[in-house]
Design a protein around this motif. Structure first.
Motif, PDB file in Angstrom:
ATOM      1  N   GLY A 251      57.177  42.886  23.244  1.00 17.59           N
ATOM      2  CA  GLY A 251      57.816  43.557  24.365  1.00 17.59           C
ATOM      3  C   GLY A 251      56.875  44.122  25.408  1.00 17.59           C
ATOM      4  N   HIS A 252      55.577  44.214  25.096  1.00 17.84           N
ATOM      5  CA  HIS A 252      54.652  44.764  26.086  1.00 17.84           C
ATOM      6  C   HIS A 252      54.059  43.651  26.943  1.00 17.84           C
ATOM      7  CE1 HIS A 252      51.860  43.832  22.691  1.00 17.84           C
ATOM      8  NE2 HIS A 252      51.115  43.394  23.676  1.00 17.84           N
ATOM      9  N   THR A 253      53.575  44.046  28.109  1.00 17.10           N
ATOM     10  CA  THR A 253      52.947  43.114  29.022  1.00 17.10           C
ATOM     11  C   THR A 253      51.490  42.906  28.629  1.00 17.10           C
ATOM     12  OG1 THR A 253      54.387  43.814  30.835  1.00 17.10           O
ATOM     13  CG2 THR A 253      52.362  42.666  31.431  1.00 17.10           C
ATOM     14  N   LEU A 254      51.029  41.662  28.734  1.00 15.67           N
ATOM     15  CA  LEU A 254      49.652  41.313  28.412  1.00 15.67           C
ATOM     16  C   LEU A 254      48.886  41.110  29.712  1.00 15.67           C
ATOM     17  CD1 LEU A 254      47.726  40.592  26.049  1.00 15.67           C
ATOM     18  CD2 LEU A 254      48.465  38.218  26.318  1.00 15.67           C
ATOM     19  N   ASP A 255      47.807  41.854  29.896  1.00 13.50           N
ATOM     20  CA  ASP A 255      46.973  41.712  31.091  1.00 13.50           C
ATOM     21  C   ASP A 255      45.753  40.878  30.745  1.00 13.50           C
ATOM     22  OD1 ASP A 255      47.951  43.533  33.460  1.00 13.50           O
ATOM     23  OD2 ASP A 255      48.294  44.693  31.631  1.00 13.50           O
ATOM     24  N   ILE A 256      45.526  39.822  31.540  1.00 13.60           N
ATOM     25  CA  ILE A 256      44.429  38.895  31.281  1.00 13.60           C
ATOM     26  C   ILE A 256      43.539  38.832  32.518  1.00 13.60           C
ATOM     27  CG2 ILE A 256      43.799  36.557  30.579  1.00 13.60           C
ATOM     28  CD1 ILE A 256      46.573  36.245  29.387  1.00 13.60           C
ATOM     29  N   TYR A 257      42.233  38.951  32.307  1.00 12.01           N
ATOM     30  CA  TYR A 257      41.265  39.021  33.391  1.00 12.01           C
ATOM     31  C   TYR A 257      40.271  37.874  33.247  1.00 12.01           C
ATOM     32  CZ  TYR A 257      43.015  43.846  33.203  1.00 12.01           C
ATOM     33  OH  TYR A 257      43.826  44.961  33.154  1.00 12.01           O
ATOM     34  N   GLY A 258      39.909  37.244  34.381  1.00 17.51           N
ATOM     35  CA  GLY A 258      38.958  36.151  34.283  1.00 17.51           C
ATOM     36  C   GLY A 258      38.673  35.491  35.610  1.00 17.51           C
TER      37      GLY A 258
END
Length: 329
Positions: free
Chosen positions: A97-104
């Motif tokens: 249910g949580h949002t996943l933050d992806i950086y790259g």
């Protein structure tokens, strides 16, 4: 911590678990690149790189994929990203249910969106993708994450996670002895502010607080040949995690492929003035049966920077406790 196994993780504010320490391809004892930064008090895991098989490594550890909140990708080579889509899918199926933050890097968004479209994976409401450039990448009340460009065959960034300094302990007993009434005024004094009481007394909140606690920092640099960017990023860090793909005698390979040797990693640690160096991302060529082994790489690095460790899969490192900031009083 005993032999790289984390004990009583709830007592540690920050701990690092190495999920993959091989370069290029997995071996029987080492998976490809991934490192988990665990924040037990927040029940969060921040992942750095996600090579193929990373979610299987989670299953073999005491980490939980349901706690992953942020994933930081250094660059777009397969041994650092091929496990990403499977992990995203598994987290989605788990229904956290949580949002996943992806950086790259810039190409990361295209890679994720194309893979999701071709495999009919709906990520629109669950994944936020952030393009990384040198400088501040993320900040909240407790941490900052900054990036610095490294020197590799493709765009690659190193990451630095820095814990913000924490206020010293507020001495309630001393405040009460001074006749300072409890209430909102205590909050201001805890923040080190100077306040004037109703009776005219001026109280400096700093005199009622212990010295601030210095925030800790961990730096992750891979893939890269020796470069000034890594030295700048790692300045004064508590822990530097740096690739050491090759032994010193194979430096020509390192220069050709823009990777680091053990001695290059040690030189970065020395020039940056870090507290400790942990080497990772080892070429599979340095097996115990070969003439040159990882013990030789460790000896080479320690000749330059004595406080060096070799990472292995599932090695767990608890960051040293806070160092006190010099009193300003």
């Amino acid at each position: 911590m005993i032999d790289g196994i984390c004990l009583n993780p709830e007592h540690s504010l920050v701990e690092i678990t190495f999920l993959g320490t091989s370069s290029g391809v997995p071996t029987r004892s080492r998976n490809v690149s991934s490192i988990a930064l665990r924040l037990p008090q927040r029940a969060e895991v921040w992942l750095f790189d996600c090579g193929e098989g990373t979610q299987h490594q989670f299953l073999r550890s005491d980490l939980k994929t349901s706690q992953i909140r942020r994933i930081f990708i250094t660059h777009m080579h397969g041994d650092h990203i091929y496990g990403l889509m499977g992990l995203i899918a598994s987290i989605g199926l788990a229904g956290t249910g949580h949002t996943l933050d992806i950086y790259g890097p810039p190409a990361l968004a295209d890679y994720i969106k194309t893979s999701a479209r071709c495999s009919q994976l709906d990520i629109a409401r669950r994944v936020n993708i952030h393009r990384v450039q040198a400088g501040l990448v993320y900040e909240d009340a407790e941490f900052t994450v900054t990036a610095q460009k490294l020197e590799h065959r493709v765009t690659a960034h190193g990451y630095r996670v820095t814990e913000k300094d924490k206020s010293g302990r507020f001495n309630v007993e001393q405040a009460q002895a001074l006749g300072i009434p409890p209430g909102p005024i205590y909050k201001e004094l805890k923040q080190g502010k100077t306040i004037t009481l109703d009776d005219g007394r001026i109280i400096n909140g700093q005199t009622l607080c212990s010295d601030p606690e210095k925030g800790r920092s961990v730096v992750y640099c891979t893939d890269t040949v020796f470069c000034q960017g890594a030295v700048e990023l790692a300045q004064g860090a508590d822990v530097l995690i740096h690739e050491a793909t090759f032994a010193h005698q194979d430096a020509q390979f390192a220069f050709e492929r823009l990777h680091s040797t053990s001695t290059m990693a040690a030189q970065v640690a020395l020039l940056a003035g870090v507290q400790e160096l942990i080497m990772t991302h080892f070429s599979p060529r340095y097996t115990p049966a070969n003439e040159v082994t990882l013990k030789d790489l460790l000896a080479e690095a320690r000749a330059i920077f004595p406080n060096t460790k070799l990472a292995h899969d599932f090695f767990c490192y608890e960051l040293p406790r806070h160092r006190e900031v010099a009193s300003q009083n």
